[in-house]
Scaffold this motif. Structure first.
Motif, PDB file in Angstrom:
ATOM      1  N   SER A 132       6.885 -50.808  13.846  1.00  0.00           N
ATOM      2  CA  SER A 132       6.509 -49.523  14.053  1.00  0.00           C
ATOM      3  C   SER A 132       5.013 -49.048  14.433  1.00  0.00           C
ATOM      4  O   SER A 132       4.491 -50.164  14.681  1.00  0.00           O
ATOM      5  CB  SER A 132       6.830 -48.829  12.523  1.00  0.00           C
ATOM      6  N   TRP A 133       4.910 -48.021  14.843  1.00  0.00           N
ATOM      7  CA  TRP A 133       3.478 -47.597  15.160  1.00  0.00           C
ATOM      8  C   TRP A 133       2.623 -48.105  14.065  1.00  0.00           C
ATOM      9  O   TRP A 133       2.569 -47.543  12.616  1.00  0.00           O
ATOM     10  CB  TRP A 133       3.432 -45.891  15.359  1.00  0.00           C
ATOM     11  N   GLY A 134       1.466 -48.629  14.360  1.00  0.00           N
ATOM     12  CA  GLY A 134       0.672 -49.151  13.346  1.00  0.00           C
ATOM     13  C   GLY A 134       0.010 -48.282  12.355  1.00  0.00           C
ATOM     14  O   GLY A 134      -0.181 -48.596  11.167  1.00  0.00           O
ATOM     15  N   ASN A 135      -0.220 -46.871  13.039  1.00  0.00           N
ATOM     16  CA  ASN A 135      -0.639 -46.077  11.845  1.00  0.00           C
ATOM     17  C   ASN A 135       0.096 -45.625  10.698  1.00  0.00           C
ATOM     18  O   ASN A 135      -0.220 -45.074   9.539  1.00  0.00           O
ATOM     19  CB  ASN A 135      -1.211 -44.942  12.619  1.00  0.00           C
ATOM     20  N   HIS A 136       1.548 -45.911  11.030  1.00  0.00           N
ATOM     21  CA  HIS A 136       2.491 -45.287   9.885  1.00  0.00           C
ATOM     22  C   HIS A 136       2.003 -46.292   8.477  1.00  0.00           C
ATOM     23  O   HIS A 136       1.925 -45.490   7.259  1.00  0.00           O
ATOM     24  CB  HIS A 136       3.845 -45.770  10.120  1.00  0.00           C
ATOM     25  N   HIS A 137       1.863 -47.474   8.755  1.00  0.00           N
ATOM     26  CA  HIS A 137       1.652 -48.359   7.357  1.00  0.00           C
ATOM     27  C   HIS A 137       0.099 -47.843   6.919  1.00  0.00           C
ATOM     28  O   HIS A 137       0.112 -47.776   5.637  1.00  0.00           O
ATOM     29  CB  HIS A 137       1.284 -49.794   8.018  1.00  0.00           C
ATOM     30  N   VAL A 138      -0.818 -47.506   7.676  1.00  0.00           N
ATOM     31  CA  VAL A 138      -2.096 -47.240   7.282  1.00  0.00           C
ATOM     32  C   VAL A 138      -2.092 -45.914   6.469  1.00  0.00           C
ATOM     33  O   VAL A 138      -2.804 -45.818   5.299  1.00  0.00           O
ATOM     34  CB  VAL A 138      -3.380 -47.193   8.265  1.00  0.00           C
ATOM     35  N   ILE A 139      -1.528 -45.158   6.993  1.00  0.00           N
ATOM     36  CA  ILE A 139      -1.513 -43.685   6.323  1.00  0.00           C
ATOM     37  C   ILE A 139      -0.575 -43.803   5.113  1.00  0.00           C
ATOM     38  O   ILE A 139      -1.304 -43.015   3.801  1.00  0.00           O
ATOM     39  CB  ILE A 139      -0.657 -42.680   7.279  1.00  0.00           C
ATOM     40  N   PHE A 140       0.419 -44.217   4.843  1.00  0.00           N
ATOM     41  CA  PHE A 140       1.198 -44.525   3.635  1.00  0.00           C
ATOM     42  C   PHE A 140       0.489 -45.431   2.612  1.00  0.00           C
ATOM     43  O   PHE A 140       0.681 -45.034   1.508  1.00  0.00           O
ATOM     44  CB  PHE A 140       2.646 -44.445   3.690  1.00  0.00           C
TER      45      PHE A 140
END
Length: 400
Positions: A132-140
């Motif tokens: 997935s888009w890497g920022n998805h993991h960071v945000i959640f």
């Protein structure tokens, strides 16, 4: 000792870091395929004529620069709901959709994450596609969620692992949030078709999972309504609650204006009102209220039948160019004797999982000054008629 002496260096963003390396490269013929921005045939971010007309009108009718409400420009939110769900959607008629303007799609994700964490409590879990888009993991992760993955991309077929995806979702605990890409999956370019979306939604409903749809590229594959198929099917599914975040960065070419929105769907009008109150409370603690200009541009275009028609033509032109670049790349790769890359033409949106290995990507950069992500993701929109043959020739060379 400094108060900040214990602060560690944060890891760099792989996409932005690649761009920095590209900018520093002295090569005269360098090509950046790692960028996440649509550019035209001349390599420029386009300024849409429909948007320019609204901007000129705003410049003429100068108004005081007061704060917007916490949830943003009312017309923008109404028009966003209509674009996502359809103007005649029963959800809108029932008042079940709570929408707030946000600072781009990223803020919509973070605000939604914070609200959902308040609801779910200590056991909050979210399942994200692999990849997935890497920022998805960071945000959640930053919002306090436990991160799970579900199978999505099948490297062997360069397509969707629908069987693996359904199997993984069917094992999720009720109440788990499931993050879905509405269309133009980033980074793979691989999307479910309508029948597969229905299969996915059936499992979500059966397992009592919370769908969370991220749509950053509406209109970049088949068209505005077709690209919203997942959202429209969810709305008709009988699932009482789900979340949609969207961005206008790509479709309006307004990257720097940070125009996005968060829509949370409740089971009835009262629930939606309570959701909006929590959204506003969360926004107030982060950035208080959104900015005016970008929202006014989008609302000005969507609120005018003439300008909306013109915008849809411009958006269609961007979409057509992407399709042409996909077809052109497949054709030129074949002409240069590369292995079969026909799957690129069946992928959707700005990005493609090219199948190139990390070693091959590094050869592209070191030997040909062509930049792509280590995962092999390339931005098809960065191709044009002048660099298409150069890129195809280089990819064919590193595949030998």
């Amino acid at each position: 000792m400094s108060f900040f002496a214990s602060v560690e260096m944060a890891p760099g963003d792989p996409i932005l870091g690649l761009t920095e390396t590209f900018v520093a490269d002295p090569s005269a013929n360098k090509i950046n395929l790692g960028v996440g921005i649509y550019v035209d045939e001349q390599g420029r971010v386009p300024m849409l004529a429909s948007v320019r007309e609204v901007e000129q009108a705003l410049a003429t009718a100068v108004r005081p620069r007061g704060y917007l409400p916490i949830d943003g420009l009312a017309a923008y939110n109404r028009l966003t709901r209509e674009l996502l769900f359809g103007a005649e959607s029963p959800l809108l008629a029932a008042g079940r959709v709570a929408t707030a303007q946000t600072i781009g799609g990223s803020a919509a994700l973070r605000v939604a994450a914070d609200v959902l964490k308040q609801v779910a409590g200590a056991g909050a879990k979210i399942a994200i596609s692999d990849p997935s888009w890497g920022n998805h993991h960071v945000i959640f992760r930053t919002a306090g969620f436990e991160l799970l993955q579900y199978r999505y991309y099948d490297a062997a077929s360069h397509g969707l692992d629908i069987a693996g995806m359904l199997e993984d979702l069917s094992r999720m605990e009720p109440g788990t949030v499931v993050l879905l890409h509405a269309c133009c999956h980033n980074p793979t370019g691989v999307d479910p078709d309508a029948a597969q979306w229905q299969q996915i939604i059936d499992v979500l409903k059966e397992r009592q999972l919370l769908p969370f749809v991220d749509m950053a590229y509406q209109g970049f594959d088949q068209g505005l309504d077709a690209d919203a198929t997942a959202i429209r099917l969810l709305a008709a599914s009988g699932i009482e609650a789900f979340v949609v975040v969207n961005s206008y960065s790509k479709s309006f070419s307004l990257y720097g204006e940070r125009v996005g929105a968060l829509s949370m769907i409740g089971s009835n009008r009262d629930e939606a009102a309570r959701l909006l109150s929590k959204i506003k409370q969360t926004i107030r603690t982060i950035y208080s209220s959104p900015s005016t200009h970008g929202a006014a541009l989008v609302a000005g275009v969507l609120g005018s039948a003439e300008l909306r028609d013109r915008w849809e033509l411009e958006l269609g032109g961007m979409r057509t160019r992407i399709h042409e670049m996909r077809a052109g790349l497949v054709e030129r790769l074949a002409a240069h004797g590369a292995p079969d890359f026909g799957f690129i033409q069946s992928q959707a949106g700005m990005f493609s999982y090219s199948g190139l290995s990390k070693a091959q990507v590094h050869r592209l950069r070191d030997e040909f000054a062509i930049y792509a992500l280590d995962s092999g993701r390339i931005c098809v929109a960065a191709l044009n008629r002048d660099n298409l043959d150069t890129v195809a020739s280089a990819i064919a060379a590193v595949c030998r």
